[in-house]
Write an enzyme that holds these catalytic residues in place. Structure first.
Site, PDB file in Angstrom:
ATOM      1  N   ASP A   1      12.956  41.269  65.519  1.00 51.84           N
ATOM      2  CA  ASP A   1      11.999  40.664  66.458  1.00 51.84           C
ATOM      3  C   ASP A   1      11.487  41.677  67.483  1.00 51.84           C
ATOM      4  OD1 ASP A   1      12.883  38.268  65.206  1.00 51.84           O
ATOM      5  OD2 ASP A   1      14.430  37.981  66.721  1.00 51.84           O
TER       6      ASP A   1
ATOM      7  N   GLU B   1       6.535  30.524  64.061  1.00 47.36           N
ATOM      8  CA  GLU B   1       7.256  31.145  65.176  1.00 47.36           C
ATOM      9  C   GLU B   1       6.695  32.557  65.375  1.00 47.36           C
ATOM     10  OE1 GLU B   1      11.399  31.237  63.947  1.00 47.36           O
ATOM     11  OE2 GLU B   1      11.004  32.683  62.353  1.00 47.36           O
TER      12      GLU B   1
HETATM   13  O1  FUB Z   1      15.990  36.283  65.720  1.00 48.70           O
HETATM   14  C1  FUB Z   1      16.142  34.878  65.751  1.00 48.70           C
HETATM   15  C2  FUB Z   1      14.893  34.199  65.308  1.00 48.70           C
HETATM   16  O2  FUB Z   1      14.566  34.616  63.986  1.00 48.70           O
HETATM   17  C3  FUB Z   1      13.662  34.538  66.101  1.00 48.70           C
HETATM   18  O3  FUB Z   1      13.615  33.916  67.348  1.00 48.70           O
HETATM   19  C4  FUB Z   1      12.622  34.141  65.139  1.00 48.70           C
HETATM   20  O4  FUB Z   1      11.339  34.581  65.448  1.00 48.70           O
HETATM   21  C5  FUB Z   1      13.157  34.721  63.854  1.00 48.70           C
HETATM   22  O5  FUB Z   1      12.837  36.071  63.711  1.00 48.70           O
END
Ligand code: FUB
Length: 343
Positions: free
Chosen positions: A13, A244
């Site tokens: 991320d 997301e």
């Molecule tokens: O790293 C945890 C979660 O996985 C993140 O918040 C999302 O975007 C995904 O990458």
């Protein structure tokens, strides 16, 4: 595809920013766990954040100035914030971001609170590498995951926070209103709306107040329209709907909102003339990489544009053990981003 930038710890991320001529990366810090993989993302059980920096990206350019350019040294500035420092956090420090405004630095991070609901916190420092001191409570009015800050340097340094994530990120639990009090646990099961006529759930955006630690005005939907109809993207359009990993960048006066499509594993983008939208879907930035999640940031450095993202190559495909990579990206004359394919 380029090699992992960081190999001594797992990182994911990546939110990249350029401060005073250096590239800083604010990633999640993945760690080993026995927690079984599930759609809730319980296996992403992170407890702290490191910050990394590097002086050059030349080695990762599409056409480096010379074949002998060496990979840059990446400096690990160590742990800058851990879960035990934040009174409201119970678990899961997920994807963070950072901002600089008026000489101070802000680290935004999502985590579950003591009642297992994701909220977004902020920690403040005087340097891009911390130390960051967390506020004792989450940002009032915040919810869900994956905060991405954007300071509009051309327009009065106005600052915005983009956020949200489906399934384990709980965005689907706020269908009756954009505020924590609208949380509806009944939607933890169905994960997202579906079926004929159902509209996709929108990512969220709020203008940050001058203190950068609270919202000025309401949390709004960031509407993403389908270019062929001009109507909001449908819930069942899993190849284009927001899932997301929000990110915002601006190039030639155009605002680019980019995101992950989750279960279809694309990084996609949409454009607008306003940071608040509405946005129109523009295409894919990155085809699926090894691993379930895909997440990114886009930043300009030394006149070129760079995509920071992660995959699971370093761990041999373990979904919760990811590592950060970088690749130069390109835009055509109309401002469309050329899709990157993992090689
Ligand atoms: O790293 C945890 C979660 O996985 C993140 O918040 C999302 O975007 C995904 O990458």
């Amino acid at each position: 595809m380029s090699p992992p930038l960081i190999t001594h710890v797992y990182t994911a991320d990546p939110s990249a920013h350029v401060f005073d001529g250096k590239v800083y990366i604010y990633p999640s810090h993945d760690r080993e766990t026995d927690i079984q993989f599930n759609d809730n993302g319980d296996q992403y059980d992170m407890v702290d954040y490191h910050v990394f920096s590097l002086d050059s990206l030349e080695a990762y350019a599409d056409e480096p100035s010379s074949s002998s350019v060496e990979s840059p040294k990446v400096t690990d500035h160590g742990v800058v914030l851990s879960a035990e420092q934040v009174p409201w956090v119970s678990r899961q420090l997920w994807a963070p971001d950072a901002a600089r405004r008026k000489g101070r630095y802000y680290l935004y991070f999502p985590a579950r609170d003591k009642s297992e609901v994701f909220r977004i916190g902020v920690a403040v420092g005087d340097s891009p590498v911390g130390p960051f001191v967390p506020d004792p409570e989450p940002i009032p009015g915040s919810f869900s995951i994956d905060p991405a800050s954007f300071v509009d340097d051309d327009v009065d340094e106005s600052a915005y926070l983009y956020f949200g994530g489906l399934w384990g990120g709980q965005l689907q639990c706020y269908q009756t209103g954009n505020a924590p009090e609208h949380f509806d646990a009944a939607w933890l099961g169905p994960k997202e709306p579906s079926g004929p006529g159902a509209k996709a759930l929108f990512p969220k955006v709020a203008k940050l107040a001058d203190d950068m630690r609270s919202f000025e005005g309401p949390v709004r939907d960031l509407v993403i329209l389908a270019p062929e109809t001009g109507a909001p993207i449908e819930a069942d359009d899993h190849e284009r709907r927001f899932f997301e990993a929000a990110w915002m960048h601006k190039r030639d006066g155009i605002y680019y909102f980019s995101y992950s499509t989750g279960d279809t594993h694309f990084l996609a983008y949409a454009t607008s003339k306003s940071p608040l939208g509405p946005f129109t879907y523009g295409g894919r930035i990155l085809e699926p990489v090894l691993g379930w999640t895909t997440h990114h940031s886009i930043v300009e450095f030394e006149g070129r544009w760079w995509l920071f993202h992660h995959d699971c190559e370093l761990s041999g495909g373990v979904n919760h053990l990811r590592s950060v990579k970088v690749k130069e990206i390109f835009y055509d004359k109309e401002g469309r981003i050329t899709t990157v394919k993992p090689e």
